[in-house]
Design a protein around this motif. Structure first.
Motif, PDB file in Angstrom:
ATOM      1  N   GLN A 128      16.107  -4.032 -89.755  1.00 26.43           N
ATOM      2  CA  GLN A 128      16.726  -3.934 -91.063  1.00 26.43           C
ATOM      3  C   GLN A 128      15.417  -3.082 -91.923  1.00 26.43           C
ATOM      4  OE1 GLN A 128      17.231  -7.890 -92.794  1.00 26.43           O
ATOM      5  NE2 GLN A 128      19.043  -8.096 -91.593  1.00 26.43           N
ATOM      6  N   THR A 129      14.434  -2.700 -91.295  1.00 29.42           N
ATOM      7  CA  THR A 129      13.512  -2.104 -92.089  1.00 29.42           C
ATOM      8  C   THR A 129      12.832  -0.761 -91.532  1.00 29.42           C
ATOM      9  OG1 THR A 129      11.498  -3.382 -91.230  1.00 29.42           O
ATOM     10  CG2 THR A 129      12.404  -4.232 -93.294  1.00 29.42           C
ATOM     11  N   GLY A 130      13.602  -0.498 -90.159  1.00 26.52           N
ATOM     12  CA  GLY A 130      13.257   0.619 -89.766  1.00 26.52           C
ATOM     13  C   GLY A 130      14.011   1.085 -88.535  1.00 26.52           C
ATOM     14  N   LEU A 131      13.290   2.251 -87.807  1.00 29.72           N
ATOM     15  CA  LEU A 131      14.124   2.754 -86.515  1.00 29.72           C
ATOM     16  C   LEU A 131      13.331   2.187 -85.427  1.00 29.72           C
ATOM     17  CD1 LEU A 131      15.866   4.714 -85.302  1.00 29.72           C
ATOM     18  CD2 LEU A 131      14.210   6.444 -85.396  1.00 29.72           C
ATOM     19  N   VAL A 132      13.930   1.224 -84.717  1.00 34.82           N
ATOM     20  CA  VAL A 132      13.328   0.627 -83.426  1.00 34.82           C
ATOM     21  C   VAL A 132      13.427   1.346 -82.151  1.00 34.82           C
ATOM     22  CG1 VAL A 132      13.161  -1.550 -82.194  1.00 34.82           C
ATOM     23  CG2 VAL A 132      14.069  -1.618 -84.541  1.00 34.82           C
ATOM     24  N   LEU A 133      12.175   1.754 -81.417  1.00 34.52           N
ATOM     25  CA  LEU A 133      12.278   2.561 -80.271  1.00 34.52           C
ATOM     26  C   LEU A 133      11.919   1.515 -79.078  1.00 34.52           C
ATOM     27  CD1 LEU A 133      10.550   5.991 -81.395  1.00 34.52           C
ATOM     28  CD2 LEU A 133      12.927   5.280 -81.492  1.00 34.52           C
ATOM     29  N   PHE A 134      12.713   1.583 -77.997  1.00 33.74           N
ATOM     30  CA  PHE A 134      12.409   0.651 -77.042  1.00 33.74           C
ATOM     31  C   PHE A 134      11.733   1.506 -75.905  1.00 33.74           C
ATOM     32  CE2 PHE A 134      14.408  -1.453 -73.068  1.00 33.74           C
ATOM     33  CZ  PHE A 134      13.215  -2.160 -72.635  1.00 33.74           C
ATOM     34  N   LEU A 135      10.616   1.252 -75.454  1.00 31.06           N
ATOM     35  CA  LEU A 135       9.899   2.188 -74.343  1.00 31.06           C
ATOM     36  C   LEU A 135      10.329   1.406 -73.156  1.00 31.06           C
ATOM     37  CD1 LEU A 135       6.629   3.242 -75.888  1.00 31.06           C
ATOM     38  CD2 LEU A 135       8.608   4.514 -75.678  1.00 31.06           C
ATOM     39  N   ASP A 136      10.963   1.758 -72.431  1.00 35.85           N
ATOM     40  CA  ASP A 136      11.562   1.122 -71.065  1.00 35.85           C
ATOM     41  C   ASP A 136      11.006   1.821 -69.644  1.00 35.85           C
ATOM     42  OD1 ASP A 136      15.099   0.747 -69.435  1.00 35.85           O
ATOM     43  OD2 ASP A 136      13.178   0.050 -69.054  1.00 35.85           O
ATOM     44  N   ALA A 137      10.068   0.875 -69.335  1.00 39.51           N
ATOM     45  CA  ALA A 137       9.393   1.297 -68.167  1.00 39.51           C
ATOM     46  C   ALA A 137       9.662   0.304 -67.104  1.00 39.51           C
ATOM     47  CB  ALA A 137       7.830   1.264 -68.534  1.00 39.51           C
ATOM     48  N   PRO A 138       9.413   0.782 -65.748  1.00 36.43           N
ATOM     49  CA  PRO A 138       9.819   0.317 -64.589  1.00 36.43           C
ATOM     50  C   PRO A 138       8.581  -0.835 -64.290  1.00 36.43           C
ATOM     51  CG  PRO A 138       9.391   2.384 -63.940  1.00 36.43           C
ATOM     52  CD  PRO A 138       9.335   2.307 -65.348  1.00 36.43           C
ATOM     53  N   PHE A 139       9.055  -2.067 -63.953  1.00 27.14           N
ATOM     54  CA  PHE A 139       8.045  -3.163 -63.955  1.00 27.14           C
ATOM     55  C   PHE A 139       6.812  -2.532 -62.699  1.00 27.14           C
ATOM     56  CE2 PHE A 139       6.093  -7.207 -64.089  1.00 27.14           C
ATOM     57  CZ  PHE A 139       5.650  -7.398 -62.560  1.00 27.14           C
ATOM     58  N   LYS A 140       7.334  -2.009 -61.667  1.00 27.61           N
ATOM     59  CA  LYS A 140       6.287  -1.523 -60.689  1.00 27.61           C
ATOM     60  C   LYS A 140       5.163  -0.761 -61.427  1.00 27.61           C
ATOM     61  CE  LYS A 140       6.130   0.443 -56.126  1.00 27.61           C
ATOM     62  NZ  LYS A 140       6.368   1.825 -55.731  1.00 27.61           N
ATOM     63  N   GLU A 141       5.464   0.037 -62.195  1.00 25.04           N
ATOM     64  CA  GLU A 141       4.399   0.925 -63.074  1.00 25.04           C
ATOM     65  C   GLU A 141       3.896   0.049 -64.021  1.00 25.04           C
ATOM     66  OE1 GLU A 141       3.467   3.681 -62.746  1.00 25.04           O
ATOM     67  OE2 GLU A 141       2.347   4.232 -64.166  1.00 25.04           O
ATOM     68  N   ILE A 142       4.509  -0.893 -64.728  1.00 21.48           N
ATOM     69  CA  ILE A 142       3.778  -1.587 -65.575  1.00 21.48           C
ATOM     70  C   ILE A 142       2.932  -2.647 -65.064  1.00 21.48           C
ATOM     71  CG2 ILE A 142       4.347  -3.810 -66.946  1.00 21.48           C
ATOM     72  CD1 ILE A 142       6.854  -2.564 -68.129  1.00 21.48           C
ATOM     73  N   TRP A 143       3.242  -3.083 -63.898  1.00 19.87           N
ATOM     74  CA  TRP A 143       2.041  -4.052 -63.178  1.00 19.87           C
ATOM     75  C   TRP A 143       0.996  -3.286 -62.886  1.00 19.87           C
ATOM     76  CZ3 TRP A 143       0.996  -8.842 -63.097  1.00 19.87           C
ATOM     77  CH2 TRP A 143       0.266  -9.403 -61.953  1.00 19.87           C
TER      78      TRP A 143
END
Ligand SMILES: Nc1ncnc2c1ncn2[C@@H]1O[C@H](COP(=O)(O)OP(=O)(O)O)[C@@H](O)[C@H]1O
Ligand SMILES: O=C(O)C1=C[C@@H](OP(=O)(O)O)[C@@H](O)[C@H](O)C1
Ligand SMILES: [Mg+2]
Length: 170
Positions: A92-107
């Motif tokens: 409600q107070t802004g633009l929400v950007l989801f940074l979608d990264a693959p789990f393998k890279e995250i780990w």
């Protein structure tokens, strides 16, 4: 209000991209974790240790409820979408950007980082399950999902800036 919230799992790039995006768009920047650390005068693991995770989640909600700055970029913590009230405030107070990264890279990025208490207390399998369990809330909270796979910090920052400008002109 013209806020930009970056959401996504630990290690997806919220803090790194948020900093760069604020520079590119010349907007004030807040890293939620860093604001909480500054407020309490202790690290995230110390907060979890001394007061528990629920208390940390209350601090996240209080940050969102008390933020006065109208035009700014906020790098949230990876668990901010666990609470519906946080989802609502951000949408409600802004633009929400989801940074979608693959789990393998995250780990690869977070498994040795001592500053994430949830990683320290969990197995790889448990973190992967958490990544899966949170995915739906990230998607439902976000206005835009940005796939970050095989993209550099610079490319993601530029693409996020393009999306922000596009939506502002709509
Ligand atoms: N697209 C990317 N390419 C290369 N390194 C990245 C990328 N996104 C994040 N990183 C690196 O991964 C680590 C975690 O990023 P960070 O911004 O702290 O994630 P978050 O705030 O989402 O937990 C940092 O060292 C960051 O520089
Ligand atoms: O996913 C989570 O529950 C958390 C993510 C962390 O932030 P980053 O996503 O910036 O690592 C930090 O808020 C805390 O360790 C809890
Ligand atoms: Mg971060």
């Amino acid at each position: 209000m013209n806020r930009i919230y970056l959401i996504g799992f630990m290690g997806c790039g919220k803090s790194a991209i948020g900093r760069r995006l604020s520079f590119l768009l010349k907007m004030p920047y807040y890293d939620m974790d860093k604001e909480i650390v500054r407020q309490l005068g202790m690290t995230i693991p110390e907060i979890f240790e001394r007061f528990g995770e629920d208390y940390f989640r209350d601090l996240e909600t209080k940050f969102l409820q008390n933020l006065q700055q109208e035009q700014c970029i906020i790098s949230t913590g990876g668990g901010v979408t666990m609470r519906k009230v946080n989802q609502r405030i951000m949408r409600q107070t802004g633009l929400v950007l989801f940074l979608d990264a693959p789990f393998k890279e995250i780990w690869r990025r977070i498994h040795k980082d001592p500053n994430r208490p949830i990683v320290r207390r969990s197995t790889r399998e448990e973190i992967e399950a958490l990544h899966k369990a949170r995915y739906r809330d990230y998607k439902r909270t976000a206005h835009i999902t940005i796939r970050t796979e095989h993209r550099s910090l610079r490319q993601i920052t530029q693409y996020a800036a393009f999306q922000v400008k596009r939506l502002k002109n709509e």
